[in-house]
Write a protein that holds these residues in place. Structure first.
Motif, short mmCIF file in Angstrom:
data_model
loop_
_atom_site.label_atom_id
_atom_site.label_comp_id
_atom_site.label_asym_id
_atom_site.label_seq_id
_atom_site.Cartn_x
_atom_site.Cartn_y
_atom_site.Cartn_z
N ASN A 63 2.54 -3.43 -5.08
CA ASN A 63 2.83 -2.53 -4.83
C ASN A 63 4.25 -3.30 -4.67
N PRO A 64 5.27 -2.83 -5.24
CA PRO A 64 6.44 -3.02 -5.13
C PRO A 64 7.43 -1.97 -3.44
N LEU A 65 8.74 -2.64 -3.41
CA LEU A 65 9.59 -2.53 -2.16
C LEU A 65 10.53 -2.15 -1.83
N ALA A 67 14.65 -1.72 -1.85
CA ALA A 67 15.33 -2.27 -1.27
C ALA A 67 16.51 -1.78 -0.14
N HIS A 68 16.88 -1.35 0.94
CA HIS A 68 17.43 -1.34 1.83
C HIS A 68 18.87 -1.99 1.85
N VAL A 69 20.04 -1.04 1.39
CA VAL A 69 21.35 -1.65 1.04
C VAL A 69 22.39 -0.97 2.44
N PRO A 144 9.05 -1.66 3.22
CA PRO A 144 8.55 -0.24 3.70
C PRO A 144 8.38 0.77 4.93
N SER A 145 7.28 0.82 4.46
CA SER A 145 7.10 2.14 6.54
C SER A 145 6.15 0.98 6.61
N ALA A 146 6.52 1.24 8.34
CA ALA A 146 6.15 0.32 8.87
C ALA A 146 4.56 0.22 9.60
N VAL A 181 9.26 12.08 6.79
CA VAL A 181 8.40 11.49 5.88
C VAL A 181 9.29 10.55 5.37
N GLU A 182 8.78 9.94 4.07
CA GLU A 182 9.60 9.20 3.41
C GLU A 182 10.65 9.55 2.24
N SER A 183 11.53 8.87 2.09
CA SER A 183 11.87 9.25 1.57
C SER A 183 12.18 9.29 -0.31
N THR A 184 12.82 10.55 -0.87
CA THR A 184 12.45 10.82 -2.04
C THR A 184 12.32 10.01 -2.94
N LEU A 194 10.65 12.64 -11.06
CA LEU A 194 10.41 12.68 -9.20
C LEU A 194 9.24 11.59 -9.21
N LEU A 195 8.88 10.79 -8.95
CA LEU A 195 8.35 9.51 -8.57
C LEU A 195 7.61 9.60 -7.63
N ARG A 196 8.46 10.08 -6.42
CA ARG A 196 7.38 10.57 -4.70
C ARG A 196 8.17 12.18 -4.56
N PRO A 227 1.30 1.54 -12.04
CA PRO A 227 1.12 2.80 -11.28
C PRO A 227 2.97 2.63 -11.32
N LEU A 228 3.06 3.74 -11.87
CA LEU A 228 4.99 3.34 -11.44
C LEU A 228 5.43 4.00 -10.02
N ALA A 229 4.55 4.78 -8.65
CA ALA A 229 5.74 4.65 -8.09
C ALA A 229 4.07 3.76 -6.72
N SER A 235 -5.54 7.06 -2.02
CA SER A 235 -5.92 7.03 -0.03
C SER A 235 -4.30 6.26 0.16
N HIS A 236 -3.97 6.45 0.31
CA HIS A 236 -2.25 6.05 0.90
C HIS A 236 -1.55 6.32 2.62
N TYR A 237 -2.50 7.69 2.44
CA TYR A 237 -1.65 8.68 3.81
C TYR A 237 -2.75 9.01 5.02
O1 TXA Z 1 11.61 6.20 3.43
C1 TXA Z 1 11.29 5.78 2.71
O2 TXA Z 1 11.61 5.26 1.52
C2 TXA Z 1 10.73 4.56 3.46
C3 TXA Z 1 11.57 3.85 4.46
C4 TXA Z 1 11.08 2.72 5.83
O3 TXA Z 1 12.70 3.10 3.67
N1 TXA Z 1 10.30 3.58 2.89
C5 TXA Z 1 8.65 3.26 2.09
O4 TXA Z 1 8.41 1.80 1.40
O5 TXA Z 1 8.20 4.61 2.09
P1 TXA Z 1 6.77 2.24 0.92
O6 TXA Z 1 6.49 0.83 0.78
O7 TXA Z 1 5.97 2.23 2.09
O8 TXA Z 1 6.70 3.12 -0.55
C6 TXA Z 1 8.13 2.63 -1.21
C7 TXA Z 1 6.91 3.31 -2.67
C8 TXA Z 1 6.04 2.78 -3.08
O9 TXA Z 1 5.48 3.84 -3.54
C9 TXA Z 1 6.39 1.75 -4.63
O10 TXA Z 1 5.37 1.92 -5.11
C10 TXA Z 1 7.71 2.47 -4.94
O11 TXA Z 1 8.10 2.98 -3.70
N2 TXA Z 1 8.13 1.63 -5.62
C11 TXA Z 1 9.34 0.38 -4.84
N3 TXA Z 1 9.82 0.31 -6.13
C12 TXA Z 1 9.26 0.05 -7.46
C13 TXA Z 1 9.96 0.54 -8.45
N4 TXA Z 1 10.12 -0.25 -9.24
N5 TXA Z 1 9.20 1.32 -9.64
C14 TXA Z 1 8.70 2.48 -8.99
N6 TXA Z 1 7.79 2.98 -7.93
C15 TXA Z 1 8.26 1.88 -6.88
#
Ligand code: TXA
Ligand code: MG
Length: 330
Positions: A63-65, A67-69, A144-146, A181-184, A194-196, A227-229, A235-237
């Motif tokens: 599950n990739p993360l 990057a916050h900048v 990632p979400s904490a 809710v998390e970012s779009t 739209l991946l999420r 997986p794209l996202a 079962s993520h949530y």
């Molecule tokens: O609001 C948010 O986005 C929060 C806050 C903390 O910034 N972060 C968050 O991170 O929701 P996380 O790790 O829970 O979700 C990150 C999502 C995951 O669905 C992951 O698969 C997707 O981003 N993702 C990350 N890198 C990706 C990539 N290269 N291609 C496709 N999906 C990616």
């Protein structure tokens, strides 16, 4: 499971920000507020710290993360922005939008954070505490979400504490988040996708682009099967209590997650009732969603019955998270 770290919780002030930046630089894991949900941050260039994130969350390593900048310029050091990506960044950053883009050649983010993909997810958060920490640290922070993997995201420091106490180095408490809710997530591929669904409604993005966003056919990329996202895994949530959607009434021993001014039959006998937004406001509902799911999950109810929530605007993200919550845990 507590692995025995001390995990101080500091109110968000200058000293806490400085300590958070030091902690990140030393390879530590720091939970901090963003406008969407709390993030669990690590130095994006430090593979060892990133490994600790996966460990602390109990997260599948594919599950990739994100990057916050601090700004677009910093984003351009890790990712290649085409015209569409630039347009979206300029319109919505800082804010609850994540862009998936090709990595730059000299991208400093560790491969472990991107799970070996040649794309990277980038976002500029709007929360003042997140921005101060990024500024003080000076490099990209993956976060990632904490929450524990598979659990609902944390929207307050108390949620972070209940999931990750003893597993991480520091929690910066900036109060309750406002989006909830998390970012779009938008993939800037040949056509933007739209991946999420998330805190920035799809309609606002489509208005800026002047075109509709595509949706991935399934959760998987057909060509690679990857997986794209992957955060969209079924079962993520999920809370521990079963979740029953579109409830028109409350059954025996159920708790009710309500929405809007209407009541439903059986409501008086519910184990507990929480209303996402009595006045039917979707932004208010998003802000309450994860906290109320967590609270109802502790009631010992047979199930959490959820009243229908409209699908427009932020309702798309809310319904997406509810649907995943209803699928149960792995
Ligand atoms: O609001 C948010 O986005 C929060 C806050 C903390 O910034 N972060 C968050 O991170 O929701 P996380 O790790 O829970 O979700 C990150 C999502 C995951 O669905 C992951 O698969 C997707 O981003 N993702 C990350 N890198 C990706 C990539 N290269 N291609 C496709 N999906 C990616
Ligand atoms: Mg998450």
């Amino acid at each position: 499971m507590n692995v025995g770290l001390e995990t101080p919780i500091l109110p968000a002030n200058e000293a806490a920000v400085a300590r958070a930046a030091r902690c990140l630089a030393q390879g530590g894991l720091v939970a901090f507020p963003t406008e969407t949900v709390y993030g669990l941050g690590a130095d994006a260039a430090n593979a060892g710290s990133i490994a600790r994130i996966y460990e602390a969350k109990g997260r599948p390593s594919f599950n990739p993360l994100i990057a916050h900048v601090g700004d677009l310029e910093a984003g351009m050091r890790v990712a290649r922005f085409d015209a569409t990506a630039k347009k979206l960044a300029e319109a919505f950053w800082p804010g609850p939008l994540t862009l998936v883009l090709p990595r730059t050649k000299d991208c400093a983010v560790a491969d472990l954070a991107t799970a070996g993909l040649d794309t990277i997810a980038v976002r500029v958060p709007a929360h003042p505490v997140a921005r101060s920490i990024l500024r003080a640290f000076g490099g990209p922070v993956v976060a990632p979400s904490a929450n524990l993997s598979g659990h609902v995201s944390a929207t307050s420091a108390a949620h972070v504490q209940s999931d990750l106490m003893g597993r991480i180095d520091l929690i910066v408490d900036g109060g309750a988040v406002n989006v909830g809710v998390e970012s779009t997530i938008v993939g800037c591929f040949d056509a933007p996708m739209l991946l999420r669904p998330g805190g920035l409604p799809r309609g606002e993005i489509e208005r800026v682009l002047g075109r509709a966003l595509l949706r991935p056919a399934e959760d998987a990329d057909n060509e690679t099967g990857q997986p794209l996202a992957p955060g969209m895994l079924a079962s993520h949530y999920a809370p521990r209590t079963p979740v029953r959607l579109n409830a028109g009434k409350v059954e025996t021993n159920e708790a009710l997650l309500a929405f809007g001014p209407d009541s439903v039959p059986g409501m008086e006998a519910a184990s507990a009732v929480m209303n996402l937004s009595p006045r039917g406001d979707l932004a208010e509902a998003a802000a309450h969603l994860f906290g109320y799911l967590r609270a109802l999950d502790t009631q010992g109810a047979r199930a959490i019955a959820v009243m229908p929530v409209p699908h427009h605007g932020l309702g798309e993200a809310i319904n997406d998270r509810l649907r995943r919550a209803a699928m149960g845990r792995e």
